[in-house]
Motif scaffolding. Structure first.
Motif, mmCIF file in Angstrom:
data_model
loop_
_atom_site.group_PDB
_atom_site.id
_atom_site.type_symbol
_atom_site.label_atom_id
_atom_site.label_comp_id
_atom_site.label_asym_id
_atom_site.label_seq_id
_atom_site.Cartn_x
_atom_site.Cartn_y
_atom_site.Cartn_z
ATOM 1 N N THR A 76 68.531 71.488 31.288
ATOM 2 C CA THR A 76 68.648 70.761 30.028
ATOM 3 C C THR A 76 69.465 71.584 29.052
ATOM 4 N N SER A 88 74.919 70.593 31.699
ATOM 5 C CA SER A 88 73.766 70.040 32.421
ATOM 6 C C SER A 88 74.183 68.943 33.377
ATOM 7 N N PHE A 89 74.979 67.960 32.893
ATOM 8 C CA PHE A 89 75.278 66.859 33.811
ATOM 9 C C PHE A 89 76.341 67.220 34.832
ATOM 10 N N THR A 95 74.303 69.063 37.518
ATOM 11 C CA THR A 95 73.499 68.102 38.274
ATOM 12 C C THR A 95 74.361 67.300 39.229
ATOM 13 N N THR A 97 66.927 66.349 35.398
ATOM 14 C CA THR A 97 67.960 66.714 34.424
ATOM 15 C C THR A 97 67.729 66.002 33.100
ATOM 16 N N ALA A 112 77.132 61.335 34.541
ATOM 17 C CA ALA A 112 75.670 61.409 34.433
ATOM 18 C C ALA A 112 75.009 60.537 35.491
ATOM 19 N N ALA A 169 73.706 61.651 39.025
ATOM 20 C CA ALA A 169 72.394 62.270 39.244
ATOM 21 C C ALA A 169 71.462 61.382 40.043
ATOM 22 N N ARG A 180 67.735 61.113 41.161
ATOM 23 C CA ARG A 180 66.895 62.166 40.596
ATOM 24 C C ARG A 180 66.489 61.820 39.160
ATOM 25 N N GLN A 204 66.099 61.559 35.331
ATOM 26 C CA GLN A 204 67.027 61.954 34.277
ATOM 27 C C GLN A 204 66.590 61.347 32.941
ATOM 28 N N VAL A 256 65.391 56.918 35.400
ATOM 29 C CA VAL A 256 66.201 57.317 34.256
ATOM 30 C C VAL A 256 65.634 56.638 33.020
#
Length: 418
Positions: free
Chosen positions: A234, A243-244, A247, A256, A292, A295, A298, A300, A334
């Motif tokens: 983060t 961060s992104f 990821t 994330t 983004a 990801a 996962r 987010q 997400v």
């Protein structure tokens, strides 16, 4: 190379190259013209807000299902890696970590850390560990943005890794049970002592910061008791970009939370975010919202506000990313916390949103940051003065082997690609 890295690297190569044979070239209509020479960069507000939304709408029409999106996602990852000049992936050289100057506070400890992401290229940071949790521990990498430019030494007290905001979130997450590593950007924090503050705004900074973040994951996973299945990242603003991107490129990141950065029209105002052709080439285009979405599936969290380029997230970027997660059957993985009255920071409202999210997905103890009324309580965190956080001091001066020139660090990186 340890067993974890031997496992992780083939998985990373597979995720980046699985769809290369499909070569799903695509450029959305209506883009600003590319330059006739040099890389097609996308600095700052490269698109208008309507253009940013139009690109996302066009992407959903072009990639209407999981198979078509996954093919393009693999293509985009490959282009990002190439744009960063990280093709092939550099070999992992020894980290040679140094962990020193341990301090003990209420529910956590802090140590000063440096390691070598490439031979002679030192990364600096602060390591926070929990005292009231048992292994295996979740791991959190926390990154920072640009904030205001450092003009005098006393500015350290309110800036970057030394800022009260970053110290507080790292310490709070440690009190919740995670091992947390806060790293400096190039030319910020202790990296100023190595390279100077004027070294940051270069295209190579984007390359080495992505590599530094990947090596920071290596460092976290090398620590005793850390759970490789619970790894989060983060950061805010430019730290959100880190961060992104991390990821998108590193499947070891399992959770994330980019803060105040995911936008369909804004691509980052510093070369460390948009100085390499990662967003656009002759056969691909990807806004930060699309990156983004890489990801998925996962977990987010997108944190946005009403006073910067994330002002449309609740109605533009988040629905797009959620749609992509839907291709995986995980739309609820997400989520978005939008704060329309707030601005560009990682303040208390944003921190509690991230604490709740990471508590859910990493199995952390949320009660460590909540008072009796259930509201945010960070009062047990000790914000340290900068002199305690410096990695290099009289007791541990900068090693003689440390490279002090970005060109030398780049040469060291390139040697690992041969």
């Amino acid at each position: 190379m340890n067993a974890l890295l031997r496992f992780a690297l083939p998985c990373l190569a597979l995720s980046l190259g699985s769809s290369l044979n499909a070569d799903p070239a695509w450029l959305p209509p209506g883009l600003p013209p590319a330059p006739t020479e040099g890389p097609a960069l996308t600095p700052g507000a490269f698109l208008t807000e309507p253009q940013g939304k139009a690109v996302l709408d066009a992407a959903l029409k072009q990639f209407p299902d999981k198979a078509s999106w996954d093919a393009y996602a693999g293509h985009v990852r490959t282009r990002i890696q190439e744009g960063l000049t990280l093709t092939p992936w550099p070999r992992r050289s020894p980290l040679a970590p140094i962990i020193r100057a341990k301090r003990t506070y209420d529910g956590y400890t802090v140590e000063n850390v440096t390691f070598e992401s490439v031979p002679g290229g030192f990364v600096t940071g602060s390591l926070y560990r929990p005292l009231n949790a048992r292994p295996p521990y979740a791991a959190v990498l926390t990154t920072h943005g640009h904030g205001r430019r450092i003009e005098k030494p006393e500015d350290y007290a309110t800036h970057a890794r030394f800022s009260p905001s970053m110290q507080t979130r790292a310490a709070s997450l440690a009190r919740m049970g995670a091992v947390v590593f806060a790293i400096d950007m190039v030319g910020y924090g202790d990296s100023i002592a190595l390279l100077g503050q004027d070294t940051h705004r270069t295209p190579f900074t984007q390359t080495i910061q992505v590599w530094n973040a990947m090596r920071a994951v290596d460092f976290l996973l090398s620590l005793e008791g850390v759970d490789p299945t619970r790894v989060a990242v983060t950061g805010e603003s430019g730290g959100g970009t880190q961060s992104f991107l991390l990821t998108a490129l590193d499947p070891r990141v399992t959770v994330t939370a980019p803060v105040v950065m995911v936008s369909a029209h804004f691509f980052g105002g510093c070369p460390c975010e948009s100085g390499r052709p990662i967003h656009r080439t002759a056969d691909h285009f990807a806004s930060n919202a699309m990156i983004a979405a890489l990801a998925a599936p996962r977990p987010q969290l997108l944190v946005s506000d009403g006073k910067d380029w994330t002002l449309n997230t609740a109605n533009v970027e988040y629905p797009f990313v959620r749609h992509i997660y839907g291709y995986h059957g995980t739309p609820n993985n997400v989520t978005n916390v939008h704060l329309p009255e707030e601005g560009h920071d990682y303040g208390p409202s944003k921190r509690i949103a991230v604490y709740r999210f990471l508590a859910t997905h990493l199995g952390l103890d949320l009660s460590a940051v909540q008072g009796k009324n259930g509201l945010l309580d960070e009062s047990k965190v000790t914000v340290e003065p900068p002199d305690k956080l410096h990695v290099f001091d009289a007791a541990f001066p900068i090693p003689e082997r440390a490279l002090r020139d970005p060109a030398a660090i780049e040469a060291s990186l390139r040697a690992l690609q041969k």
